[in-house]
Scaffold this active site. Structure first.
Site, PDB file in Angstrom:
ATOM      1  N   LYS A 223       0.850  -1.181   0.000  1.00 34.08           N
ATOM      2  CA  LYS A 223       0.000   0.000   0.000  1.00 34.08           C
ATOM      3  C   LYS A 223       0.892   1.239   0.000  1.00 34.08           C
ATOM      4  O   LYS A 223       1.897   1.284   0.717  1.00 34.08           O
ATOM      5  CB  LYS A 223      -0.889   0.008   1.247  1.00 34.08           C
ATOM      6  CG  LYS A 223      -1.831  -1.186   1.316  1.00 34.08           C
ATOM      7  CD  LYS A 223      -2.853  -1.149   0.198  1.00 34.08           C
ATOM      8  CE  LYS A 223      -3.841  -2.306   0.316  1.00 34.08           C
ATOM      9  NZ  LYS A 223      -4.920  -2.206  -0.688  1.00 34.08           N
ATOM     10  N   ASP A 251      -0.240  -0.017  -4.517  1.00 37.26           N
ATOM     11  CA  ASP A 251      -1.684   0.250  -4.498  1.00 37.26           C
ATOM     12  C   ASP A 251      -1.949   1.538  -3.736  1.00 37.26           C
ATOM     13  O   ASP A 251      -1.692   1.624  -2.545  1.00 37.26           O
ATOM     14  CB  ASP A 251      -2.378  -0.931  -3.817  1.00 37.26           C
ATOM     15  CG  ASP A 251      -3.896  -0.805  -3.787  1.00 37.26           C
ATOM     16  OD1 ASP A 251      -4.422   0.240  -4.213  1.00 37.26           O
ATOM     17  OD2 ASP A 251      -4.551  -1.765  -3.334  1.00 37.26           O
ATOM     18  N   GLU A 277      -1.911   0.341  -8.680  1.00 37.56           N
ATOM     19  CA  GLU A 277      -3.339   0.001  -8.562  1.00 37.56           C
ATOM     20  C   GLU A 277      -4.106   1.181  -7.991  1.00 37.56           C
ATOM     21  O   GLU A 277      -3.626   1.845  -7.069  1.00 37.56           O
ATOM     22  CB  GLU A 277      -3.440  -1.213  -7.642  1.00 37.56           C
ATOM     23  CG  GLU A 277      -4.843  -1.657  -7.318  1.00 37.56           C
ATOM     24  CD  GLU A 277      -4.845  -2.987  -6.561  1.00 37.56           C
ATOM     25  OE1 GLU A 277      -3.880  -3.775  -6.710  1.00 37.56           O
ATOM     26  OE2 GLU A 277      -5.804  -3.232  -5.811  1.00 37.56           O
ATOM     27  N   ASP A 327     -14.043  -7.642  -8.897  1.00 38.18           N
ATOM     28  CA  ASP A 327     -14.325  -7.883  -7.481  1.00 38.18           C
ATOM     29  C   ASP A 327     -15.630  -8.653  -7.406  1.00 38.18           C
ATOM     30  O   ASP A 327     -16.557  -8.388  -8.176  1.00 38.18           O
ATOM     31  CB  ASP A 327     -14.445  -6.543  -6.750  1.00 38.18           C
ATOM     32  CG  ASP A 327     -14.778  -6.723  -5.290  1.00 38.18           C
ATOM     33  OD1 ASP A 327     -13.841  -6.722  -4.472  1.00 38.18           O
ATOM     34  OD2 ASP A 327     -15.968  -6.877  -4.960  1.00 38.18           O
TER      35      ASP A 327
END
Lengths: 437, 437
Positions: A223, A251, A277, A327
């Protein structure tokens, strides 16, 4: 089973896990999520013991709103015959998506659309259990024509027609049986986000990254997006820990504006990030296209917050993404995800599903494996996200072996939770919450 | 008023009108809407009699989901001081929009975002009442810097920076007082959709169209999209009824795919449609751009279902629309609509608000008039939609004179309904529904 068997109940449960207490799942936009499930259960009077289970994932507050949106769909489901729904899942999904009054709350986006997805997925779980197959195989047994009948082509025909979709599926038909065997023997590649949460220390990050490599993962994810200095330091630590041969995706969880994404990623480029991302708003198709052009060869990925197939269509038309991240609980269920898999195949873009949360790994593995069996026909450059949280609450939890998802064999969508977990984590009355709230 | 006065309650009411019984409001995607309001009321202990009232509009089923989403915001509002909220409406809106857990249900789209919009608008109603001004004048009194502080620029900076926004507002500053006087004297141009509902006979359509011209309207709108033969016939009847000098807009309510929109509109082109509204999915930026290029000089309009400022930004960046149709209850409230007005001004595209429904005319007139006073500074080619339904339920209903909105003068947002209407149409317990449900 008598063909008159009916859906007699659509139960909804608000289930939350206090994950914020350990900063598991922390990122630049979600500092303290309590991973939660708006959980749905379809009960029938068939007497065969089968129920349909699925969930919509949320991050805590608002799970009650999500649960309420699911409950609003009960009149569309309860009282219908089981065969009416399970023999025409495409038609069932369309009746929910296109209800002329409910659609005002979207259309096809946000809480109401996620509610539709949860109910549609519960119906797929029920249908697959009745067929005695895990969903990926249940889908993999359908003919190209049957699969295309699952898809709502409204608003897609400028990018993908039903005829093109049948062609894509026909091309992948010959090798289906071999690919099923390969999945059963060797599973599907995974990558792990477990080392990279923003709330973790560098030491913990490096330790978990090394463990990931030892465990057989060839890709990890960090992250980023809160502080560029911190990100450079963490990226350095991660690269040192895993070496040059392991892919490191990053991300930003939508944190940046367009130019900011470009500038920030140029700082991280020396450490060879594999993909960036969610660099910006999931609605910003043109923004992603600009970012992708500026950052090549770093890949651009998005999808976990992309509202529906129309936005995915445009991300592909605009050349805005290198990776499509479906998702399992954001869009209108398996039917809409089949549409997205077909669009990605049409444009030749690999699908690397988003997972984690609660039950997302369990559900989305079925879609990736179906994609391999019957749509794209390849695992090349494809990985399913893996996060090692909360699997113990599921009756058929995902299993990871040597960095790969083991193909599930139990019938259904793998979303069913243990009754004890549903009770213990019920919000706000379950024992876990009664002491906290 | 003591500065310690607080918000003591956020009440939510489910109010529905059985409009489907007369096919008022019928279109190609909404055959039988029951126009409804998820109504919100902010109460304080200031003792000054002021309350904040606003609503989210829906079309019937799902109004309970919308009401529940609004209720979920109560903990973010109740207990805060009135000045804390009313003196920093920009900060207030941001705390709701960016709550790291609730945002998962969008982000910034669907039921949760509309709930945010309703609560934010109720706060504006309260703030304007405290200032003793109708919202359009309350906004028109703010400096460029104060207005820019209302806007959340996240994800906008590639199209509009705060500095550019200040420049736009500064350029419009000199004439503000004159334009306020012109609005008070002559109002703002309207167009009417009342003749054109899909459920009306040709005879009723022609009669209402002629009445509209007699009443002073220079633009009407027809619903299209169910049958091309019917549309050609209805368009012919309408054009005959109003003559060549009156603009006829048509509205497909998202019914078509991209190529279908182009083909269908070519059939209607001989009757000189002024704009085609919602030809396809409101999420399809690239689709709108394609349609616009193909249909020139017929204008393309959309917005009533556009989820947020990021999608509007792209519609403008892509040259996808000739007309921006803001809606008062779709996005995150007045703050986000200020952002959209500024974006439209930057790109030089006129804003012609969507209205109708319940209370949409009442609320959105304030935004169009504010745009004229302080943003675009012009009414050229700008009209507010007008539909003659349900105004009798409002304490400060819109007034139309010679085809123009009369500028409201009572303090607030004009969204407050009569207590008797709230009671009578309460769903499902009010007397109107008790006999129907």
């Amino acid at each position: 089973m008598p063909s008159t068997a009916r859906i007699v109940a659509l139960d909804v449960l608000d289930v939350r896990f206090p994950t914020s207490e350990h900063l598991d799942g922390s990122d630049a936009m979600n500092p303290e999520p309590d991973y939660s499930a708006a959980y749905v259960r379809l009960c029938t009077d068939a007497g065969d013991g089968h129920e349909g289970h699925a969930l919509a994932f949320t991050t805590g507050r608002g799970n009650d709103v999500q649960a309420n949106a699911i409950a609003a769909l009960a009149p569309y489901v309860v009282g219908r015959t089981v065969t009416d729904i399970c023999d025409d899942l495409g038609g069932f999904a369309r009746t929910l998506v296109h209800d002329p009054q409910l659609r005002w709350l979207g259309p096809e986006k946000g809480a109401m659309h996620m509610a539709t997805g949860a109910v549609v997925n519960a119906a797929w779980d029920l249908a697959a259990k009745r067929a005695g197959l895990p969903v990926w195989r249940f889908l993999g047994e359908m003919s190209p024509e049957e699969l295309v009948a699952q898809v709502d082509f409204r608003w897609l025909s400028d990018a993908l027609t039903p005829e093109e979709a049948v062609d894509i599926l026909r091309r992948a038909e010959p090798g289906r049986r071999d690919r099923i065997d390969l999945l059963l023997a060797g599973g599907y590649p995974a990558y792990t986000t477990s080392p990279g949460w923003l709330g973790y220390t560098d030491e913990k990050l490096a330790r978990l990254a090394r463990e990931a490599v030892t465990d057989g993962f060839s890709q990890i994810k960090l992250k980023v997006g809160a502080s560029v200095e911190d990100d450079v330091r963490r990226m350095t630590a991660a690269r040192e820990a895993v070496g040059a041969g392991v892919r490191i995706a990053v991300d930003a969880n939508q944190r940046w504006d367009v130019q900011q994404a470009i500038d920030w990623m140029r700082e991280l480029a020396p450490y060879d990030p594999y993909w960036i991302e969610e660099p910006t708003s999931p609605d910003d198709i043109l923004g992603h296209a600009t970012i992708r052009r500026a950052l090549r060869p770093i890949k651009v990925a998005t999808g976990e917050h992309v509202a529906n197939r129309v936005v995915f269509k445009q991300l592909l038309q605009a050349g805005a993404v290198d990776i499509v991240q479906i998702d399992s609980t954001r869009v209108g269920g398996i039917n809409e995800n089949i549409a997205i898999l077909l669009l990605a195949a049409k444009f030749g873009v690999p699908v690397c599903p988003h997972a984690g949360g609660v039950g997302l790994c369990e559900m989305v593995q079925h879609l990736a494996m179906f994609d391999y069996v019957a749509v794209s026909g390849t695992m090349h450059n494809r990985v399913i996200e893996y996060v090692d949280h909360l699997h113990e609450h599921f009756i058929d939890p995902v299993r990871i072996r040597h960095g790969r998802y083991v193909a599930p064999t139990l019938p259904g969508l793998s979303a069913q939770m243990h009754p004890a977990s549903l009770e213990e984590y019920a919000y706000p009355t379950g024992p876990v919450w009664a002491s906290r709230v």
